[in-house]
Design an enzyme around this catalytic site. Sequence first.
Site, PDB file in Angstrom:
ATOM      1  N   ASP A   1      33.297 -28.482  24.943  1.00 54.28           N
ATOM      2  CA  ASP A   1      34.107 -27.262  24.912  1.00 54.28           C
ATOM      3  C   ASP A   1      34.931 -27.290  23.624  1.00 54.28           C
ATOM      4  O   ASP A   1      34.750 -28.166  22.773  1.00 54.28           O
ATOM      5  CB  ASP A   1      35.001 -27.177  26.162  1.00 54.28           C
ATOM      6  CG  ASP A   1      36.094 -28.235  26.157  1.00 54.28           C
ATOM      7  OD1 ASP A   1      36.042 -29.151  25.291  1.00 54.28           O
ATOM      8  OD2 ASP A   1      37.012 -28.152  26.991  1.00 54.28           O
TER       9      ASP A   1
ATOM     10  N   LYS B   1      26.993 -25.570  29.117  1.00 52.24           N
ATOM     11  CA  LYS B   1      28.272 -26.267  29.303  1.00 52.24           C
ATOM     12  C   LYS B   1      28.603 -26.415  30.791  1.00 52.24           C
ATOM     13  O   LYS B   1      28.946 -27.493  31.255  1.00 52.24           O
ATOM     14  CB  LYS B   1      29.391 -25.497  28.583  1.00 52.24           C
ATOM     15  CG  LYS B   1      30.715 -26.224  28.588  1.00 52.24           C
ATOM     16  CD  LYS B   1      31.601 -25.770  27.434  1.00 52.24           C
ATOM     17  CE  LYS B   1      32.203 -24.407  27.664  1.00 52.24           C
ATOM     18  NZ  LYS B   1      33.305 -24.392  28.641  1.00 52.24           N
TER      19      LYS B   1
END
Length: 210
Positions: free
Chosen positions: A138, A120
Site C-alpha cells: 500500500d 492488494k
Amino acid sequence: MNTAKRTEIFQRLQAANPNPTTELEYNSTFQLLIAVILSAQATDKSVNLATRRFFPKHGTPQELLALGESGLAEHIKTIGLYKTKARNVIMTCQRLLELHGGEVPENREALEALPGVGRKTANVVLNTAFGHPTIAVDTHIFRVANRTGIAPGKTVLEVERKLNKVIPKPFLLDAHHWLILHGRYVCVARKPKCPQCGISDLCEYKTKTI
Ligand code: SF4
C-alpha cells in the site's frame, strides 16, 4: 542495501513488535475481507467505526445480502467511495454464496475474481487470514521500501516483487504488517520521525529529519 542490513532491520522491527497484525477489526475471515474492501483509500479507523455498527447484526454474507446495497450504504456513509463499495460488497456476498458456499476462498485467482477485490486486498486476506507470506504493497509500504532502500521500485508491483525476493524468509509472513505500521506511525509521509526511528542507522534515506 545488503542482506545483513535488511536482516537487522527486520530483527529490530520484530523485537519491537513480535506479533504484528492488522488494525482492522473483524471476527471472521469474511469480515476481514469486507473490512479490507472498505479500507481502499480510507483509514482503518474510519472502517472500524463503521463495521462496529453493522458487523454485530450483519456479519455474514447472508445477513449483509439481506441488508441490501442501500441499507449497507447507510452504514458506511462516512467511508470514501461508499456507494461503489456498497455495491461491490453486496455482489461479493452473492458470489461467495453462489460459488464458494459462503466461505472466503483461499486462493488468489478466486479472491481477485470477487467484485472490489484486487491484488492488494487478496494479499492482505491471504496473509492475515490464511497465513500465506504475501505482501500487500500500500502507500505506506511503498514509501518505506523506497526511502529505506529495502526494496526500491517505481510501481507497487515492482516493490512487491522485490520485497518477496529480498526479505529473509523467517520475516516474510509478518513483514507486511511491520512495514505498514512503520510507515503509518514512524516513517510518515510528510515528515518522517527519523530521530525516534529504531532503524535510522540502517535506513539509506538521504534526507532524514534531524
Ligand atoms: S530513518 Fe527516517 S526515513 Fe528512514 S525509516 Fe526511519 S523514519 Fe523513515
